[in-house]
Design an enzyme around this catalytic site. Structure first.
Site, PDB file in Angstrom:
ATOM      1  N   HIS A  23      42.664 -31.967 -53.325  1.00 14.24           N
ATOM      2  CA  HIS A  23      43.936 -32.025 -54.052  1.00 14.24           C
ATOM      3  C   HIS A  23      44.013 -30.878 -55.054  1.00 14.24           C
ATOM      4  O   HIS A  23      45.029 -30.172 -55.139  1.00 14.24           O
ATOM      5  CB  HIS A  23      44.025 -33.374 -54.774  1.00 14.24           C
ATOM      6  CG  HIS A  23      45.235 -33.536 -55.633  1.00 14.24           C
ATOM      7  ND1 HIS A  23      46.329 -34.284 -55.247  1.00 14.24           N
ATOM      8  CD2 HIS A  23      45.537 -33.052 -56.875  1.00 14.24           C
ATOM      9  CE1 HIS A  23      47.243 -34.246 -56.207  1.00 14.24           C
ATOM     10  NE2 HIS A  23      46.784 -33.511 -57.210  1.00 14.24           N
ATOM     11  N   GLU A  24      42.930 -30.662 -55.797  1.00 16.95           N
ATOM     12  CA  GLU A  24      42.906 -29.588 -56.787  1.00 16.95           C
ATOM     13  C   GLU A  24      42.843 -28.214 -56.131  1.00 16.95           C
ATOM     14  O   GLU A  24      43.481 -27.257 -56.588  1.00 16.95           O
ATOM     15  CB  GLU A  24      41.728 -29.776 -57.741  1.00 16.95           C
ATOM     16  CG  GLU A  24      41.827 -31.016 -58.619  1.00 16.95           C
ATOM     17  CD  GLU A  24      43.041 -30.976 -59.536  1.00 16.95           C
ATOM     18  OE1 GLU A  24      43.491 -29.879 -59.897  1.00 16.95           O
ATOM     19  OE2 GLU A  24      43.545 -32.058 -59.878  1.00 16.95           O
ATOM     20  N   HIS A  27      46.274 -27.001 -55.183  1.00 19.42           N
ATOM     21  CA  HIS A  27      47.024 -26.419 -56.300  1.00 19.42           C
ATOM     22  C   HIS A  27      46.615 -24.966 -56.522  1.00 19.42           C
ATOM     23  O   HIS A  27      47.464 -24.068 -56.639  1.00 19.42           O
ATOM     24  CB  HIS A  27      46.747 -27.198 -57.588  1.00 19.42           C
ATOM     25  CG  HIS A  27      47.381 -28.547 -57.653  1.00 19.42           C
ATOM     26  ND1 HIS A  27      48.713 -28.774 -57.349  1.00 19.42           N
ATOM     27  CD2 HIS A  27      46.877 -29.754 -58.035  1.00 19.42           C
ATOM     28  CE1 HIS A  27      48.986 -30.055 -57.519  1.00 19.42           C
ATOM     29  NE2 HIS A  27      47.894 -30.672 -57.928  1.00 19.42           N
TER      30      HIS A  27
END
Length: 235
Positions: A23-24, A27
């Site tokens: 998820h990170e 980004h």
């Protein structure tokens, strides 16, 4: 099939760690492609989970929730977070548009990972007929992956700063309204705790997560009941 605590930890470990860390990474990767090298320069555009692990959010909180579920039973869910990837907003070429894309990247990554884990359920069921010692754990790991990624996708899209959904809304609002909306951020987690305490989060998240469960049960080639029974076996 009844799982002991060690078996539950082993099955949950990979889906949870990658759900949180990728998820990170998503980004940071999108930010990098849009002109911001900050995450790349600090070594955060890597699939090595050790670069993203937060001792509390990636290890202690998920493990604690799993322990509570095992000892007290029922009503628990697994959740967690990784160290946030640094984003240099000023490096983005079109700051408002690009921040919207960066914000959406994390939940989208979770959605894609949920689809991947749904395919692992399908593979697990196919293997179970001839190799149950591998097929059954694979199906359970797939169910864990669908569960944690669906939760993270929906939760992070809540329109409340500092969640991804809040940043996405802020990027889409007119500048004056966006500035006022961003003032909520220092109180965001307090608001979340309050919503959790009164049960409002379950009212909002529950139906959406349930809908994703029905969607991914079709991807997995199982009935919704079979998927939810797999997830129930993990607690």
């Amino acid at each position: 099939m009844t799982l002991n605590l060690i078996q539950k930890i082993v099955i949950w470990a990979v889906p949870v760690v990658f759900a949180i860390t990728l998820h990170e990474v998503a980004h940071g990767f999108v930010a990098w492609r849009l002109g911001d090298p900050t995450a790349k320069l600090v070594g955060r555009l890597t699939l090595n989970p050790l670069r993203h692990v937060d001792p509390v959010g990636t290890i202690a909180v998920p493990l604690g929730l799993l322990l509570l579920s095992s000892f007290f039973g029922g009503g628990a869910f697994l959740f967690g977070w990784a160290k946030p990837v640094p984003i240099g907003v000023r490096n983005l070429k079109h700051q408002r548009r690009d921040m919207a894309l960066v914000s959406a990247a994390g939940p989208l990554a979770n959605l894609l990972m949920a689809a991947f884990w749904a395919l692992m359920i399908r593979a697990g069921f196919e293997l179970a007929a001839t190799w149950p010692t591998l097929g059954r754990p694979l199906a359970l790991a797939g169910a864990a992956g669908v569960s944690i990624n669906s939760l993270l996708c929906v939760f992070n899209l809540l329109p409340l700063p500092p969640l991804d959904g809040g940043r996405l809304v802020s990027s889409l609002l007119p500048p004056r309204l966006s500035s006022r909306y961003d003032r909520i951020e220092p109180f965001g987690f307090m608001i979340l705790i309050g919503l959790l305490f009164i049960g409002a989060l379950s009212w909002v998240l529950g139906p959406l997560i349930l809908w994703l469960g029905y969607l991914f049960s079709h991807v997995a080639g199982v009935t919704p009941y079979e998927l939810f029974e797999l997830i129930r076996a993990l607690y």
